[in-house]
Each structure stands twice: as structure tokens, then as C-alpha cells.
Scaffold this motif. Structure first.
Motif, short mmCIF file in Angstrom:
data_model
loop_
_atom_site.label_atom_id
_atom_site.label_comp_id
_atom_site.label_asym_id
_atom_site.label_seq_id
_atom_site.Cartn_x
_atom_site.Cartn_y
_atom_site.Cartn_z
N HIS A 174 47.51 39.97 40.09
CA HIS A 174 47.49 38.77 39.26
C HIS A 174 48.49 38.86 38.11
O HIS A 174 49.12 37.86 37.73
CB HIS A 174 46.07 38.56 38.72
N PRO B 178 43.91 40.98 33.71
CA PRO B 178 44.42 40.78 35.08
C PRO B 178 44.75 42.10 35.77
O PRO B 178 45.24 43.05 35.14
CB PRO B 178 45.68 39.93 34.86
N ASP C 226 41.26 38.49 40.82
CA ASP C 226 42.35 38.43 39.84
C ASP C 226 42.14 39.34 38.64
O ASP C 226 43.13 39.73 38.00
CB ASP C 226 42.53 36.99 39.33
N ILE C 227 40.90 39.63 38.30
CA ILE C 227 40.59 40.32 37.05
C ILE C 227 40.06 41.72 37.33
O ILE C 227 39.23 41.90 38.23
CB ILE C 227 39.58 39.52 36.22
N GLY D 233 47.95 43.41 31.54
CA GLY D 233 47.22 43.69 32.76
C GLY D 233 47.03 45.19 32.96
O GLY D 233 47.70 46.01 32.32
#
Length: 394
Positions: A246, A242, A234-235, A307
Motif C-alpha cells: 500500500h 500502510p 493495506d494496513i 509505511g
């Protein structure tokens, strides 16, 4: 009718049970993954199993009697030694070498009383029980140094188990001390065969607790591994924001919860990152990306989502935010990146922004496409050396 226990037969049964428990621990240690300290627990089980063997043979070899005392007294301290290894980073109140003092002093005191008067059973039992209770309480005290032991149900059970072992010996200790130096018509009144049964239960429970502690550690490591894998999925590992997938998940959820038409989407890139890397090196480029992501996280509200969706490409969703407020955030981000870069002596970095309002019933992908077009127009206009801003409304 009172139940009569034949002490030699009971000792033999106890010996068989203890050997079985020790063999089970050994088998598990040889076939399963175990942690530091496990073999201390296994050793404690085997040494405890040898104690009733010494009792069975002490009529033939009297010197085995004090040895049986040493083997019995070592159990809580050897279990503590295993816990010291199992929790290797814990700083216990006393060093490990002091654990051996209790069984050593107890054995010496027992042997001395036995050599002075072999028939004074009460005195020997009193000394044994005193040091046995001391060993349990000492181990219990040391165990409390383990951080979070109150939150671990298994460590709390071990703590209660050690307390129970001390309480089990307390009546025997009081009875033996009250009969110190007196002739006894029935030594079983002091030796109490029921204590042997308690020993069997204690060792059985200890095997179970050792396994539970091992499985608790394994379960925690699995949970940590799953968490790390989830973070990796997710990261973005470089910038700690993110990744594209994600971000899309969280942004889609945030748009469903926000007021329709009240959210703003902001696309921003680090200008000419490839040329920046060629000029200053890839390490400097990575630092620039981390700086931009860090300052963006600091500026965003808790409900905002930022993100990284590509090499030099970032995106932020600002729910319930007007377009002019989002442009203000973009200016602040540009200013903070420039100020931090100057403080750290890093090479100059410029940013380009594309800011759009997310229309009612508009999909996230369509809003991202419009923000991308706004970003391209900002780059073409070249309006500000430190950051270019453009807003497009459908």
C-alpha cells in the motif's frame, strides 16, 4: 354506482392475505439468515392473521370478539418489540414491558363496554380506534430513540408508516365518538370495511419493511467486512501504518503529483530489534515498533506517507520537502521517541536513518535502494547513540 363490500367475505379475504404474509415471513426466517427481533415481527404477523379469524367465528363464540381486539392492537407494539431486539444497544425512553400496557388496557376497556352494552357498536369502535392510534403513536415515539433513524431510509419509512396507520384510524375514531351511545341503522358506517383493506396494505408493507431492514443490516455488515478486509490488506495491523504494497501504491501516486525532484525519501529502522526482543521480550519489541510508528504519524504532514516495509523497517515519503528539512524531521522523530520512551519507562530504543532526495524521473524502487544504502552507511558510522542520519545524493 356505489361499491358495496360484504364484510364477512372481505374478512375472509383479509384473513387469507394475512396468513400468506405470515407464512412468507416464516419461510424467509427459516431459510435465510435473520437477526434478533425478526421472529418478533413474524409473531406479530401471525397474531394479526388470527384477528380476522376470531371475527369470523365470533357469532359462534362471542368471547372471541375481545380477543380479536387484543390480536389487532398488538401489531404495532410487537413490531416495536422486534425493533428493540434488532437495535439491542439502543436505550429507548421506556422499558419494553410498558409496550404491553396499550393493548392490554385497550382490550380490557373494549371488553367492559361490550359487556355493558353489546349493541353499542360506536362505543366499542371508538375505544378500539383510540388505543390503536395510541399504539401507533407510541411505537413511532419510541422508534425516534434509534440513533441515525433519519439517515436510514428504511427506518424513516417505518416511521411514516406508523404515522399513516394512526391517521388511517383517525376518521374512524371521530365518527365513532360522534355516534357514541346512539343506535345505528348501518353498523358498517362505523366499522368501515375499508379499514380492513387498509390493514391488508399495512401488513403487506410491514413485511416488506421487515425484509428491507434485514437486508440493510446485511448490506452494512458486508460493507464493514469489505472495509476491514481492505484495511487488513493495506494496513500493517501492529503499527497501523500502510504496509509495503500500500505504501508503494500511495508513494507512486504522490510522486506523480509532486514537483519533480522536490520530494525526499526517508528510510529508518529500529536498531538491533532481534537483540532487543531477546533482552526485553517480543512484547516490548512490539511496543517499540508501535511507538516509532505512532510518533512518525504524529510528525508527518497530511500529505506525507509513512509505511512499514519489513520487521523493523519503516519508510516515509515527504513530497515537496528539501533534504535538510527531512533530516530535521528525522532528528525530531528520534527525540520524540526517546522522550516518550522515558516517560513510559520503556527500554531504550535507537533509530538509524537513510535520507535521499528523489531525483526527477527516478523510480520509487531506485530511490528506495539508494535510501537503503544511505541507511547502511549511517549504521557503519555509529554517529549518535539515539539515531544515526545519513544522506546520499546520486
Amino acid at each position: 354506482m356505489a361499491l358495496t363490500l360484504h364484510l364477512p367475505t372481505l374478512t375472509l379475504v383479509v384473513c387469507l392475505v394475512l396468513v400468506t404474509a405470515a407464512a412468507l415471513m416464516t419461510f424467509i426466517g427459516m431459510t435465510q439468515r435473520v437477526y434478533r427481533g425478526f421472529w418478533w415481527w413474524v409473531t406479530a404477523q401471525w397474531l394479526t392473521a388470527l384477528s380476522p379469524v376470531c371475527l369470523l367465528l365470533q357469532s359462534e363464540l362471542p368471547w372471541l370478539l375481545p380477543l380479536s381486539v387484543l390480536l389487532a392492537l398488538q401489531w404495532p407494539l410487537m413490531m416495536l418489540a422486534g425493533l428493540r431486539q434488532f437495535h439491542g444497544r439502543v436505550r429507548f425512553p421506556l422499558p419494553g414491558w410498558m409496550d404491553a400496557l396499550i393493548p392490554a388496557l385497550g382490550t380490557v376497556a373494549y371488553a367492559w363496554i361490550w359487556s355493558q352494552d353489546p349493541d353499542d357498536v360506536a362505543a366499542r369502535v371508538a375505544v378500539f380506534s383510540l388505543f390503536n392510534v395510541g399504539g401507533y403513536l407510541y411505537a413511532m415515539w419510541q422508534l425516534q430513540a434509534i440513533p441515525g433513524w433519519r439517515r436510514s431510509r428504511h427506518l424513516k419509512t417505518v416511521h411514516l408508516f406508523l404515522l399513516g396507520g394512526a391517521l388511517l384510524q383517525a376518521p374512524r375514531l371521530l365518527t365513532a365518538m360522534s355516534n357514541w351511545g346512539l343506535p345505528l341503522s348501518n353498523p358498517d358506517h362505523i366499522q368501515q370495511p375499508a379499514v380492513l383493506l387498509g390493514l391488508v396494505v399495512a401488513v403487506t408493507v410491514s413485511v416488506y419493511m421487515c425484509l428491507l431492514l434485514t437486508y440493510e443490516r446485511t448490506e452494512q455488515e458486508l460493507l464493514d467486512s469489505h472495509r476491514q478486509l481492505r484495511e487488513m490488506a493495506d494496513i500493517d495491523m501492529l503499527t497501523q501504518v500502510p504496509n509495503r504494497r500500500h505504501f508503494n501504491e500511495m508513494a507512486a501516486l504522490a510522486l506523480r503529483l509532486a514537483c519533480p525532484g522536490g520530494s525526499t525519501l526517508m528510510r529508518f529502522d529500529v536498531d538491533h530489534l532481534r537483540h532487543f526482543n531477546e533482552l526485553h521480550g517480543h512484547a516490548a519489541g512490539d511496543e517499540a515498533l508501535k511507538l516509532v510508528a505512532s510518533r512518525a504519524r504524529d510528525l508527518m504532514r497530511e500529505r506525507d506517507i509513512v509505511g512499514r516495509i519489513g520487521g523493523d523497517q519503516f519508510v516515509a515519503l515527504l513530497p515537496d520537502t528539501a533534504l535538510r528539512d527531512a533530516l530535521h524531521v528525522a532528528r525530531r522523530l528520534t527525540r520524540q521517541v526517546d522522550e516518550t520512551r522515558a516517560q513510559r519507562g520503556h527500554p531504550p530504543v535507537s533509530l538509524s536513518f537513510g535520507v535521499v532526495r528523489v531525483e526527477p524521473d527516478e523510480t520509487l524502487d531506485l530511490a528506495l535502494t539508494r535510501a537503503e544504502r544511505a541507511l547502511e552507511r549511517a549504521r557503519r558510522h555509529e554517529r549518535h547513540p539515539a539515531g544515526h542520519e545519513a544522506a546520499q545524493r546520486a
